[in-house]
Design an enzyme around this catalytic site. Structure first.
Site, PDB file in Angstrom:
ATOM      1  N   GLY A   4      -5.411  14.103  26.709  1.00 16.43           N
ATOM      2  CA  GLY A   4      -5.438  15.504  27.094  1.00 16.43           C
ATOM      3  C   GLY A   4      -6.365  16.358  26.242  1.00 16.43           C
ATOM      4  O   GLY A   4      -7.093  17.206  26.758  1.00 16.43           O
ATOM      5  N   SER A   5      -6.345  16.147  24.942  1.00 15.65           N
ATOM      6  CA  SER A   5      -7.188  16.972  24.055  1.00 15.65           C
ATOM      7  C   SER A   5      -8.662  16.783  24.374  1.00 15.65           C
ATOM      8  O   SER A   5      -9.426  17.749  24.418  1.00 15.65           O
ATOM      9  CB  SER A   5      -6.919  16.631  22.584  1.00 15.65           C
ATOM     10  OG  SER A   5      -5.651  17.103  22.203  1.00 15.65           O
ATOM     11  N   ASN A  25       3.979  23.479  26.778  1.00 14.71           N
ATOM     12  CA  ASN A  25       4.612  22.371  26.072  1.00 14.71           C
ATOM     13  C   ASN A  25       5.812  22.792  25.224  1.00 14.71           C
ATOM     14  O   ASN A  25       6.724  22.007  25.012  1.00 14.71           O
ATOM     15  CB  ASN A  25       3.583  21.651  25.196  1.00 14.71           C
ATOM     16  CG  ASN A  25       2.758  22.598  24.363  1.00 14.71           C
ATOM     17  OD1 ASN A  25       2.276  23.623  24.847  1.00 14.71           O
ATOM     18  ND2 ASN A  25       2.585  22.278  23.103  1.00 14.71           N
ATOM     19  N   SER A  58      -2.728  13.435  30.704  1.00 17.90           N
ATOM     20  CA  SER A  58      -2.506  12.463  29.636  1.00 17.90           C
ATOM     21  C   SER A  58      -1.437  11.465  30.080  1.00 17.90           C
ATOM     22  O   SER A  58      -0.445  11.841  30.688  1.00 17.90           O
ATOM     23  CB  SER A  58      -2.045  13.212  28.386  1.00 17.90           C
ATOM     24  OG  SER A  58      -1.647  12.299  27.403  1.00 17.90           O
ATOM     25  N   ALA A  59      -1.648  10.193  29.756  1.00 18.64           N
ATOM     26  CA  ALA A  59      -0.722   9.151  30.227  1.00 18.64           C
ATOM     27  C   ALA A  59       0.559   9.061  29.398  1.00 18.64           C
ATOM     28  O   ALA A  59       1.617   8.750  29.927  1.00 18.64           O
ATOM     29  CB  ALA A  59      -1.427   7.792  30.221  1.00 18.64           C
ATOM     30  N   CYS A  81       7.847  26.101   8.946  1.00 19.14           N
ATOM     31  CA  CYS A  81       7.947  24.949   8.055  1.00 19.14           C
ATOM     32  C   CYS A  81       7.642  23.647   8.770  1.00 19.14           C
ATOM     33  O   CYS A  81       7.432  22.629   8.141  1.00 19.14           O
ATOM     34  CB  CYS A  81       9.325  24.896   7.420  1.00 19.14           C
ATOM     35  SG  CYS A  81       9.443  26.057   6.062  1.00 19.14           S
TER      36      CYS A  81
END
Lengths: 391, 140
Positions: A72-73, A152, A200-201, A326
């Site tokens: 995906g990226s 997401n 994306s897979a 954090c």
């Protein structure tokens, strides 16, 4: 403690057995380079073509419009940078939203350093973009709109068809990062007016390291990796044959059982949301109440901090995620939680539980039971809770 | 990413709670940054006889609070003032660099509680002359 309950399907998913089985021969016996002329190579080529066709059919696309990437990226980077480069004579303006994945946001920021102008659209409290603001933001310099299909972190699903319609009317390209939506939403790229779409897979029970960019025929875009003639000379490099086979198999499985998958996950998700809200006070659901991914339950639990929560969940064998500072590695909570207008102190207590095909009702009950205990324990030592309780 | 010692203090924090009629109470940090520590001290004849804390924060924030209370319990005010953030981190077997500010918060919480004690009793503590409990350690 070993993970007993996995509730981070939005991060990644296990590879399904049928998917893995379909891939293995392409590592062992059928290892030929698809560009080779002999039969071993030709067989690999044929398999890639078939896989491409399967994926294209599911999305209502032409096989020639599917380009395999490493995930995906890469697809996001390619779509945005290469459309920017190919259309820079027409304009230098890009529109995106404040809640995009970093693969989109950081790519846009990079382009800003190179003379492009980017508008980052606001979202409302549910994470929805405002179509009126989108329309007003389009200028004669606008070349691309990139809005994610589904978020997401908070799971909100955008009005993709309407955004695509606006883009088309104005003659602007529309790219969508559909990494989270694929396998969870029915997608017809033409019906939804999509020009480019990242996939994306490994989010749909396929392997890591493989994905695709849908590029509609006629979109003016530069090649992404220069080299050999692979992927219609737009993305060079020997193909990840086994990965492509696994991706296609994962897509087939996801869309064969889509209705069942959606209804099962929605039911479990709603149970999880209701149980958490009923058993824990000072909790809010992040994202849209209805227009959200079937497996996404994102909360903010007040007076406690997300990382402490995750560590305790991990000790109870539960894998989950958070958008707290954090856990993000910076001092600020996630940009998505900030964009939906949450104050810092509330965003620090975020918890994302994402369900998938192997989640059971028993898992949900276990997570709720442990969460109640952990939240109570952390609140007992929180000076913020003591103030609210007036203890 | 955390040492065993940190996880131990996070899982079983020592001295959690509050002290009714504490002689000194210090609260540092702010919810915006994601961590607040509140430290309660009982002081008799210049010796810290009891200490309790409450913390809103990540694993490192809770562990450093716990360790800091252990390091000052039974100590004189002078000894407690020598408990630095470095010492807290060392005693915990180290902290990831992104979490070092949490140990600074623990040092500040002790100092803030001692300052509160000094003010209530009209005592001047030389070491705390320039100490500002409201200063944000994140922006150092």
């Amino acid at each position: 403690m070993a993970t007993k309950v996995y509730m981070d399907y939005a991060a990644t998913t296990p590879v399904k057995k049928e998917v893995l089985d379909s891939m293995i021969p392409y590592y062992t016996e059928k290892y030929g380079n698809p560009s080779s002329v002999y039969s071993l190579g030709r067989e690999s080529r044929k398999t890639i073509d078939e896989s491409r066709e399967k994926i294209a059919n599911i999305l209502g696309a032409n096989p020639k419009e599917i380009y395999f990437t490493s995930g995906g990226s890469e697809a996001d980077n390619w779509a945005i940078k290469a459309v920017a480069m190919a259309n820079k004579d027409k304009g230098n303006h890009i529109i995106t939203s404040k809640i995009e994945h970093h693969a989109v946001l950081h790519t846009c920021e990079y382009l800003e350093k190179h003379g492009f102008e980017v508008t980052y659209l606001d979202v409302d409290e549910y994470g929805m973009v405002d179509l009126e603001q989108l329309k007003k933001s389009i200028t004669d310099k606008t070349i691309l709109i990139s809005i994610m299909f589904a978020n997401n972190e908070i799971g909100t699903i955008q009005p993709i068809k309407e955004i695509g319609q606006i883009a088309r009317e104005k003659g602007v390209y529309f790219h969508t990062d559909a990494v989270q939506a694929v396998g969870n939403v029915k997608i017809d790229v033409n019906e939804l007016n999509i020009d480019m779409m990242s996939m994306s897979a490994h989010k749909i029970y396929g392997p890591k390291g493989i994905g695709a960019l849908y590029i509609k025929k006629g979109v003016k875009i530069d090649p992404h990796i220069h080299g050999g003639a692979q992927e219609r000379k737009r993305r060079a490099g020997t193909e990840n044959v086994a990965g492509i086979v696994g991706f296609a198999k994962a897509m087939e499985l996801a869309y064969e059982n889509l209705e069942e998958h959606i209804s099962k996950l929605t039911k479990l998700r709603d149970k999880l949301i209701n149980d958490v809200k009923n058993k824990i006070d000072y909790v809010r659901l992040n994202g849209h109440p209805e227009k959200r991914l079937p497996g996404n339950a994102s909360f903010c639990i007040e007076f406690i901090e997300g990382e402490a929560l995750l560590l305790n969940l991990d000790m109870a064998g539960i894998a989950a995620s958070s958008g707290s500072a954090c856990t993000s590695g910076s001092l600020d909570p996630s940009h998505v939680l900030m964009a939906i207008g949450l104050p810092h102190e509330i965003a620090h207590g975020s918890l994302r539980l994402t369900l998938g095909d192997f989640t059971t009702e028993k898992d949900v009950d276990y997570v709720v039971e442990k969460l109640v205990e952990i939240v109570d324990r952390l609140r007992q030592m929180s000076p913020l809770y003591e103030k609210v309780k007036g203890v | 990413m955390y040492s065993e010692k940190v996880m131990d203090h996070f899982t079983n924090p020592r001295n959690v709670g509050e002290i009714k009629n504490a002689d000194g109470i210090g609260e540092v940090g702010n919810p915006k940054c994601g961590d607040i520590m509140k430290m309660y001290l009982k002081i008799e004849d210049g010796v810290i006889t009891d200490v309790k804390f409450k913390t809103f924060g990540c694993g490192a924030a809770i562990a450093t609070s716990s360790m800091a209370t252990e390091l000052v319990k039974g100590k004189t005010i002078e000894e407690a003032l020598k408990v630095t953030n470095k010492r807290v981190a060392e005693e915990l077997g180290g902290l990831p660099s992104a979490k070092l500010h949490c140990s600074l918060l623990a040092e500040q919480a002790i100092k803030a509680a001692l300052l509160d004690y000094a003010k209530k009793n009209n005592i001047e503590i030389e070491e705390l002359k320039d100490f500002d409990p409201n200063e944000d350690p994140h922006h150092h």
